[in-house]
Design a protein around this motif. Structure first.
Motif, PDB file in Angstrom:
ATOM      1  N   TYR A 171     -34.405  -1.812 -19.966  1.00  0.00           N
ATOM      2  CA  TYR A 171     -33.229  -1.052 -19.563  1.00  0.00           C
ATOM      3  C   TYR A 171     -32.211  -1.949 -18.858  1.00  0.00           C
ATOM      4  N   GLY A 198     -29.224   2.077 -16.725  1.00  0.00           N
ATOM      5  CA  GLY A 198     -30.219   2.946 -17.334  1.00  0.00           C
ATOM      6  C   GLY A 198     -30.145   2.979 -18.843  1.00  0.00           C
ATOM      7  N   TYR A 216     -36.605   6.831 -18.450  1.00  0.00           N
ATOM      8  CA  TYR A 216     -36.011   5.959 -17.423  1.00  0.00           C
ATOM      9  C   TYR A 216     -36.149   6.584 -16.045  1.00  0.00           C
TER      10      TYR A 216
END
Length: 627
Positions: free
Chosen positions: A191, A195, A165
């Motif tokens: 996502y 996150g 991420y």
């Protein structure tokens, strides 16, 4: 353990303390406004945060004191702030506060950050991680490069996806694509704003196959009937399937089906709910009023409108945060946002605001200290914007008329226009006017009945307002004037005036004519900061599928580079690569037909995904049309 007293402090908003890269002990250090701060982070959650220190050395002393005391439950107290929210306060041996948690709506929520509660949280995450790692047999869950050959699927554990991420790499739909350094395979993940991994893909042998899988997920993710749950070994997964019932994505494991569904339905998850070791679990979602995240209403007034379609302006506050404001037609503030630390977060929130802006069912009212505000919430009940406060009982303004307060019965109170004042003199009997005033509605009834049919069929009638002329002492009849106001013209959709950009054979260099089109596209995106650009790349049929897939990706990438160099943020640009799969002309032996297929198509969409305009294809001769 409860403490309701409050003192002046020097804490920043919680978003300033977040970090994906704390040190080995879990501490994150940073400088803000000439002061030095730290936070303690565990499982991607901000557990404790500091006030500002005057020097780095004093901050290090503060960290040492926190490390010394944070393991003792006796050193914590819960504290209620003046706004009604709660924090967990850590104190040193001299009873001085040395750190505190982020604020939450209830005392029970902050107690989740006590050492004993955090230990239980960690144990549960380790249990779920062992399920993923294969300690508990679970089909399809293995570390990167360590999957069993007998598995029918090829998912990595969630931690592998979470570590990829990076907000700068997230596309407009929340996806990141990557090639894993250990397996060599190609993956993607979806996502959330925090996150957290919402959906993960299996490994694909090449980027083209991966991108096809990603396109299928984006096509199906908004269809409720494509989702289902699968429960094994005490954990629950959310499964996404394509129209052919083939699995195309899977969530991380959850303790319950409700938590699994919550990842796509944005359902609030209680503080005790645990996702996975791989998921970056944020602080519990609570329904609270975050007054400190809004600026005073004056700060939202008078900004230049960037999105003329939705009447939205963007600005940067004195606190360094990014804000947006929606205006009424008269320029008054209709809805204001909280502050955001990145353009991506602001625009993601704005996309939801635009989608729900005119849905009255998503608003409710707050009444405080004699003032009323309208609050817009998303489907999970999370606040995403609010109006400026209006004094209860004050006259209805134009802004209020544009954004009416929703009552329980969902009715709006209609305030009749005031009657013009009547001049009175010494011995004038005003009650003589009453019969005349009663004639006014009869006059309008007569007028409407006698109106020509052609006038009654007008699609957008002019707005009529009535004003009663002042009555003199010797007047025996009232005279009514009709004033017509032209209807307000809606903001025009911008004229794109874009063309497809074409490429030389086996090349992905941007030609001068293509550069001119991209500069025009950049101009449109700059003038409308909520818009996103979409680049769809294609090739002709010469070469292998794998080679052409890479070539189309390179063409999309080079076009994107031009836009980024022109000042457009990467997060506002989406690219797709279709290789030779979608020709618009015959792939002739010579270049007469196939030259039209070597292209990148340009599209502009608003924040809700609605297409604003698209580029114009070249004129293909009739004898060359087709595949």
């Amino acid at each position: 353990m409860n403490e309701s007293m409050h003192r002046h402090d020097d804490y920043l908003k919680c978003s300033a303390y977040a970090s994906n890269n704390p040190d080995g002990s879990g501490f994150h250090r940073f400088e803000e406004g000439g002061k030095f701060y730290f936070s303690f982070i565990e499982h991607a959650r901000v557990i404790l945060r500091s006030e500002g220190y005057s020097s780095e050395s004093s901050r290090e002393n503060g960290i040492a004191s926190v490390q010394k005391n944070m393991g003792s439950e006796d050193q914590y107290v819960t504290k209620q702030l003046p706004d009604g929210r709660w924090v967990l306060s850590l104190k040193a041996g001299n009873n001085q506060e040395i750190a505190r948690s982020c604020p939450f709506g209830t005392e029970d929520e902050v107690k989740a950050f006590l050492p004993s509660a955090r230990a239980k949280y960690t144990d549960e995450m380790h249990r779920l991680a062992s399920v993923e790692a294969g300690t508990v047999a679970q089909k399809g869950l293995a570390f990167a490069g360590n999957a069993s050959d007998g598995d029918d699927d090829d998912y990595m554990i969630c931690r592998e996806y979470e570590e990829k991420y990076n907000l700068a790499h997230v596309d407009a739909d929340g996806f990141i694509s990557f090639q894993h350094e250990n397996t060599g395979k190609y993956y993607f993940a979806w996502y959330g704003k925090d996150g957290r991994v919402k959906l993960r893909s299996e490994g694909y042998p090449n980027a083209g196959a991966r991108d096809n899988g990603l396109a299928s997920v984006k096509k199906n993710k908004d269809l409720d009937e494509r989702w289902s749950t699968d429960s094994k070994h005490g954990v629950h997964f959310l499964i996404l399937k394509a129209g052919n019932h083939q699995e195309i994505g899977r969530s991380c494991p959850f303790k319950s089906e409700d938590e699994a569904w919550g990842i796509i339905r944005n359902a609030p998850v209680a503080a005790a709910a645990v996702a996975t070791a791989a998921a970056a679990v944020s602080a519990p979602v609570v329904n609270k009023e975050k007054d400190d995240d809004y600026l005073h209403c004056d700060a939202y007034k008078g900004h230049d409108v960037s999105d003329k379609v939705n009447n939205i302006a963007y600005f940067k506050g004195k606190d360094g945060q990014l804000y947006f404001v929606v205006y009424n037609r008269d320029g008054s503030v209709k809805l204001r946002s909280e502050g955001f630390d990145t353009v991506e977060r602001r625009d993601s929130e704005l996309k939801e605001v635009i989608r729900l802006l005119n849905d009255d069912s998503m608003y409710h009212t707050i009444e405080k200290a004699g003032y009323r505000m309208r609050v817009l919430k998303d489907k999970s009940g999370r606040e995403i914007g609010r109006s400026c406060p209006e004094k209860i009982g004050a006259a209805v303004t134009a802004a209020a008329a544009a954004a009416p307060v929703v009552t329980t019965a969902r009715e709006e109170k209609v305030v009749p226009p005031p009657v013009a004042p009547v001049a009175t003199g010494g011995g004038f009997n005003w009650w003589w006017l009453l019969p005349l005033l009663l004639l006014i509605p009869l006059f309008f009834m007569w007028r409407s009945c006698s109106a020509p049919k052609a006038d009654m069929s007008v699609t957008t009638p002019a707005v009529e307002t009535t004003t009663t002329a002042p009555v003199a002492t010797d007047t025996i009849s009232a005279k009514t004037e009709i004033t017509k106001t032209e209807p307000v013209t809606a903001a025009k959709t911008p004229d794109c005036d874009l063309n497809w950009i074409l490429f030389d054979f086996d090349k992905y260099d941007i030609r001068s004519d293509a550069n001119a089109e991209l500069q025009q596209m950049a101009k449109i995106l700059k003038e409308n900061p909520s818009y996103v650009g979409v680049l769809k790349a294609h090739t002709d049929s010469r070469g292998s599928d794998e080679y052409n897939q890479a070539l189309s990706q390179n063409r999309a990438r080079e076009a994107k580079k031009v836009l980024v160099a022109a000042g457009i943020e990467e997060g506002r640009l989406q690219t797709t690569a279709s290789s030779e799969a979608d020709p618009i002309a015959t792939n002739t032996d010579d270049d007469s037909g196939r030259r039209f297929n070597r292209r990148v198509e340009l599209y502009v969409r608003d924040a809700s995904g609605k297409e604003i305009c698209k580029s114009i294809p070249p004129q293909v001769p009739d004898n060359l049309k087709g595949r």
